[in-house]
Design an enzyme around this catalytic site. Sequence first.
Site, PDB file in Angstrom:
ATOM      1  N   ILE A  58       0.935  -1.145  -0.032  1.00 34.94           N
ATOM      2  CA  ILE A  58       0.224   0.034   0.083  1.00 34.94           C
ATOM      3  C   ILE A  58       0.670   1.334   0.122  1.00 34.94           C
ATOM      4  CG2 ILE A  58      -1.782   1.330   1.317  1.00 34.94           C
ATOM      5  CD1 ILE A  58      -2.810  -1.536   2.444  1.00 34.94           C
ATOM      6  N   SER A 187      -6.826  -1.109   9.868  1.00 34.58           N
ATOM      7  CA  SER A 187      -7.277  -2.277   9.243  1.00 34.58           C
ATOM      8  C   SER A 187      -8.962  -2.453   9.780  1.00 34.58           C
ATOM      9  CB  SER A 187      -6.580  -3.427   9.674  1.00 34.58           C
ATOM     10  OG  SER A 187      -7.228  -4.730   9.530  1.00 34.58           O
ATOM     11  N   TYR A 200      -2.604  -8.602  16.547  1.00 33.94           N
ATOM     12  CA  TYR A 200      -2.965  -7.646  15.568  1.00 33.94           C
ATOM     13  C   TYR A 200      -4.011  -6.933  15.637  1.00 33.94           C
ATOM     14  CZ  TYR A 200      -3.445  -5.973  10.614  1.00 33.94           C
ATOM     15  OH  TYR A 200      -3.597  -5.114   9.500  1.00 33.94           O
ATOM     16  N   LYS A 204      -4.444  -2.594  16.135  1.00 33.34           N
ATOM     17  CA  LYS A 204      -5.356  -1.774  15.337  1.00 33.34           C
ATOM     18  C   LYS A 204      -6.434  -1.056  16.205  1.00 33.34           C
ATOM     19  CE  LYS A 204      -2.892  -2.280  11.929  1.00 33.34           C
ATOM     20  NZ  LYS A 204      -1.897  -1.467  11.273  1.00 33.34           N
TER      21      LYS A 204
END
Length: 327
Positions: A58, A187, A200, A204
């Site tokens: 990205i 995310s 994870y 986030k």
Amino acid sequence: MDLFETIGLLFVIYYSIYVVFPNFLDCDLLLAFKEKYGKPVSSLKGKKVWITGASAGIGENLAYVLAKVDCKLILSARRVAELERVKKTCLEENKRLSDDDVQIYPMDILDLDSHEKAFQHVIDKFGKLDILVNNAGRSQRAQWENIEITVDKEMFNLNVFSVVSLSRLAIKHFLKTGGGQIVNTSSLAGILPVPLSATYCGTKHALHGYFKPLFIEHPDKNINVTTVCPGPVQTDFLAESFTEKSGEKYGVRTEVSQNKISAARCASLMAVAIVNKLDEVWIAKSDTLRITYLTYCFPNFAKWLIKNYLGKKFLMKLRDAKVSKED
């Protein structure tokens, strides 16, 4: 139809829109509207932008999008050769840019003590910074109860504390210069639960919690925070993903899937979010968007649906194009 029936009907129609429209979109409704009717990305011309995690995925593709509209770029990551490749492509994409307009600054984002020096380098090169894009980070595949606490600490250091550290330097700079923008690559895992990625998800969610208070503390300082929440993106992220053990990488090739949005499309929508200064955007294919809206708007129903009909394997296949090796 009495008042309460009317209110109930409007309520159902309102939320139904958010369930039906994702069938035709690859992003949330507001972002789709802004892509068509909002400010064009070309309005970013001349902005000084620093992108971390710019050597692939990205971040790399966002560099290309911004280079095409004459932004001045600082590209950071650990891999020098890949940064040089991205810089070369940026200059090839836009012949109006000079070599000085696209700078590379290799750095290990985990070295928090180096952040101030790196930030000063950006200011020395361009005189000011308009937009900081915090894109560096890694995903995870691990069973919840087996994750070593060291892994939790390592992931928070990378995905959260490095971002907060750089952003605090940027905010202090923006307060002096009259404003600026922080862009965080979060995310959809920061909004809804995702199996086999507990740490994870935690990192986030933490990003959202850290940055939401900023507008309250500085409501009149022209400081904007844009949180970008991609779903599954077609990048080679699994090979570098954390597992349950410290120092271990998942090491699995990322499968190609129609359920994943391309890195180029994600970057294009990200640029739309940046120029329109949107607070939070969701970028994903329709199946993932539907699950996200269901979880966001109807959490109890979504939990029942996932538990009784969809299951963990469905969610893993939606994300990885196959069931994880942990299964």
